[in-house]
Design a protein around this motif. Structure first.
Motif, PDB file in Angstrom:
ATOM      1  N   ARG A 167    -104.773 -15.751 -62.707  1.00 49.80           N
ATOM      2  CA  ARG A 167    -104.541 -15.236 -64.051  1.00 49.80           C
ATOM      3  C   ARG A 167    -105.608 -15.754 -65.005  1.00 49.80           C
ATOM      4  NH1 ARG A 167    -100.232 -13.632 -67.571  1.00 49.80           N
ATOM      5  NH2 ARG A 167     -99.237 -12.755 -65.728  1.00 49.80           N
ATOM      6  N   VAL A 186    -101.650 -18.941 -61.076  1.00 52.84           N
ATOM      7  CA  VAL A 186    -102.131 -19.340 -62.396  1.00 52.84           C
ATOM      8  C   VAL A 186    -103.651 -19.327 -62.418  1.00 52.84           C
ATOM      9  CG1 VAL A 186    -102.249 -21.251 -64.047  1.00 52.84           C
ATOM     10  CG2 VAL A 186    -100.072 -20.655 -62.970  1.00 52.84           C
ATOM     11  N   ILE A 196     -96.961 -15.522 -63.593  1.00 54.79           N
ATOM     12  CA  ILE A 196     -97.026 -16.963 -63.871  1.00 54.79           C
ATOM     13  C   ILE A 196     -95.675 -17.559 -64.239  1.00 54.79           C
ATOM     14  CG2 ILE A 196     -99.422 -16.846 -64.562  1.00 54.79           C
ATOM     15  CD1 ILE A 196     -98.455 -17.145 -67.479  1.00 54.79           C
TER      16      ILE A 196
END
Length: 674
Positions: free
Chosen positions: A178, A175, A102
């Motif tokens: 994640r 992102v 990220i």
């Protein structure tokens, strides 16, 4: 590198969420005391993020938080208020599979928002430090450029470089992956309450967090008809000491705003339907109706394309008039003259209405007001006086007209409104018209507020029209019901009203049943002014009308004059009836429960009467009309009796005059002969 002297202010609490923002703070003073912080110490993991708001913004929602950076150091004053905090992207590392990194995503989001080709010197691996330095709205010796020092203002919470950074970051595929892995140390989830009223105060709280800055995303799966997923948020937890025993949530000189608190307001648009004219809903076939739709202007931050489509779904019996539609905006739901203004419709096309101007709509045809293009520009503005920013407390007002047409059925004329709107920045429409995404993109997400299914919904204004009937009968024997009499009805202006004969499902005319024609022009030869129940057996009988009965439907409230133009075969021409019928919907009566009154005729063959009447499907108020086939059957008392005496006297005088003239002429003739 660390960004120092930061002060948090929760800004922009007006619509869906707030960004973390920092306001100016001076240099450290002698009274400041360092706070020992160890972000990796499990004992210090007592920080929280609390989402507060009404049930409409939190109930049924799910939220995911991703840690972007941690607090590395802080200081406080003698009142235990924070005076400085430093941040680092240290724990946003690049370990693990490449598709979960990220830090590169944070860098990309920063560069996209700033327009720069690289991060500031010294901040290459500390994106949160760069964000804090340049965009969190503070001033210090470090922040010499002051790129976005107004990010703690209401407008900048929804626009500007900080907002662009958060929007870009939350949309990044890495992102998203994640945040989907809830087993990770840096990801946390929480769900709001599942029950309770939309107006109840509710909370959803993340607990056991490392102190730092988090990206919080509303990850609710389905939101049709409810508050849209809130815009992504950049927020900070409280500052926790190394031992976890001390928690600090207030900055000096800013006690009103607490670290670790997200104040939410419902971003669900509102929509309301009103019948403006006639305000009480009492109308007749052919009458023009004025409607208004009042809808709030939503927050469209984070949307490149936004769907905002209003649909009016009328029942059969209403036809849209496309040439008289206006759209306005106002800072008030009242839309008084001083508070409203015309929408500055952007070129080239602005909003779209279907059916379009110049078209010929049909009865019951839906009307769509597609404001997808204009609503986003209104909500986001462009910073100029010509295109100011409107949202939250501002409203769209659409004023338009419809006409009650010939397909209207008593008790069943109504129309509601439906609003379809975008509710997820990650599932946006494909274009400015708000159209759905096309493959390979995922389908666009939308919420729906629907006021079209329940006829009792106050957002489905009802329209009422009225009827009355007559029973034509012999005066000397009321059980003798008479057909073949002809009547006409005039309105209060003396115009003879044109009616259509009502037909059954097979297209056969129903004996004595008439409904007012929407087209009252003389050129409408399909309609008639001669209202008659034929005695011939070739007409249909619908079971509600029997011999001698006629019914006149589709009338508005008002005063009507009924005139008999031809009596039944074998009955007197002299005593044709003329009488009035008044339908009153003014208080204490109403459109749903009007009052009927009819005046008697000059011969007392129609009895004056008045009665209350509760609306029901196809109700009929019948008035008895008596026919005579001999002058001797006329009443001898009251007004008609006086007239009858006058007629007899006139006849006698005329007879005497005839005798006198004859006599004089005879005498003259005799004299001439003598």
């Amino acid at each position: 590198m660390k960004a120092r002297n930061l002060k948090r202010l929760l800004g922009g609490l007006a619509a869906a969420a707030t960004l973390l923002a920092f306001s100016p703070v001076g240099a450290a003073n002698a009274a400041e005391t360092p706070i020992t912080i160890d972000p990796m110490d499990p004992a210090s993991r007592v920080a929280t993020l609390t989402i507060e708001g009404k049930g409409s913004a939190i109930k049924g929602h799910s939220f995911t938080a991703l840690r972007l950076g941690v607090y590395m150091s802080a200081s406080k004053n003698g009142d235990n208020e924070l005076t400085s905090v430093s941040t680092s992207s240290k724990n946003a590392d690049s370990t693990g599979p490449a598709d979960e990194h990220i830090l590169p995503a944070m860098k990309d989001a920063y560069l996209a928002a700033s327009g720069a080709s690289s991060l500031p010197a010294g901040y290459e691996d500390n994106v949160i430090g760069a964000v804090s330095k340049n965009w969190l709205g503070y001033a210090s010796t470090i922040n010499t450029s002051n790129e976005d020092t107004t990010s703690n203002s209401r407008a900048k919470a929804y626009d500007g470089k900080l907002r662009q950074f958060v929007t870009n970051l939350s949309g990044n595929a890495n992102v998203k992956r994640r945040m989907a892995d809830t087993t990770r140390d840096d990801v946390a989830t929480v769900a709001g309450p599942t029950s309770g009223a939309d107006t109840d105060d509710m909370t959803a709280q993340f607990t056991g967090l490392k102190g730092g800055i988090y990206l919080v995303v509303d990850t609710t799966a389905a939101l049709s008809g409810s508050s849209p997923a809130s815009i992504p948020m950049l927020v900070g937890t409280q500052v926790t000491s190394k031992d976890g025993q001390s928690v600090y949530d207030t900055f000096a000189d800013d006690a009103a705003n607490k670290l670790g608190v997200i104040k939410m307001k419902s971003a669900t648009p509102t929509v309301e339907k009103r019948l403006i004219k006639p305000s009480n809903g009492a109308a007749g076939i052919g009458d023009e109706l004025t409607y208004q739709i009042i809808a709030s202007i939503p927050l469209t931050t984070g949307f490149s394309h936004y769907k905002y489509v209003l649909t009016d779904q009328p029942s059969a019996g209403l036809t849209y008039e496309p040439d008289e539609t206006t759209v306005e905006i106002s800072n008030s739901e009242i839309f008084d003259t001083a508070g409203s203004q015309a929408v500055d419709v952007p070129a080239p096309t602005g909003y779209e209405v279907t059916p379009a101007v110049g078209s010929t709509p049909t009865s019951g045809q839906a009307i769509t007001f597609n404001l997808s293009k204009v609503i986003r520009l209104i909500s986001q503005g462009d910073g100029t006086s010509a295109h100011p920013q409107y949202f939250g407390s501002h409203f769209i007002k659409i004023t338009y007209k419809m006409r009650v047409d010939d397909q209207a059925v008593a008790g069943n004329v109504h129309n509601g409104v439906k609003l379809a709107y975008s509710n997820d920045t990650q599932k946006q429409p494909d274009n400015d018209n708000g159209d759905d995404n096309t493959a390979p993109n995922q389908p666009a997400s939308e919420g729906v507020i629907d006021h079209t299914n329940d006829p009792n919904d106050p957002n489905q204004p009802k329209v009422y029209f009225y009827n009355f009937g007559i029973v034509d009968q012999a005066r000397n024997n009321h059980s003798t019901k008479l057909d073949d009499a002809t009547f006409q009805i005039k309105d209060s202006d003396g115009h003879v009203i044109r009616f259509y004969p009502v037909k059954d499902a097979n297209g056969k005319v129903i004996k004595g049943s008439y409904k007012k024609a929407a087209d009252q022009r003389d050129s409408n030869t399909a309609a008639t002014t001669a209202l008659r129940r034929a005695s011939a057996p070739n007409d249909a009988v619908d079971g509600t009308l029997t011999a001698g009965q006629l019914r006149f439907d589709g009338l508005a409230a008002g005063v009507y004059t009924v005139e008999e133009t031809d009596p039944p075969t074998g009955y007197s021409e002299i005593s044709k009836s003329t009488f009035t019928v008044t339908i009153d919907t003014d208080a204490p009566y109403s459109a749903a429960a009007p009052h009927y009154k009819n005046g008697g005729d000059v011969f007392d063959l129609v009895e004056a009467n008045e009665t209350g009447w509760t609306h029901a499907q196809n109700p009929t108020h019948f008035i008895e009309v008596n026919e005579v086939n001999s002058i001797s059957q006329l009443p001898m008392t009251g007004g008609a009796g006086v007239i009858l005496v006058a007629l007899v006297v006139m006849v006698l005088l005329a007879g005497a005059g005839g005798i006198y003239v004859y006599t004089r002429r005879s005498e003259k003739a005799l004299g001439n002969e003598g």
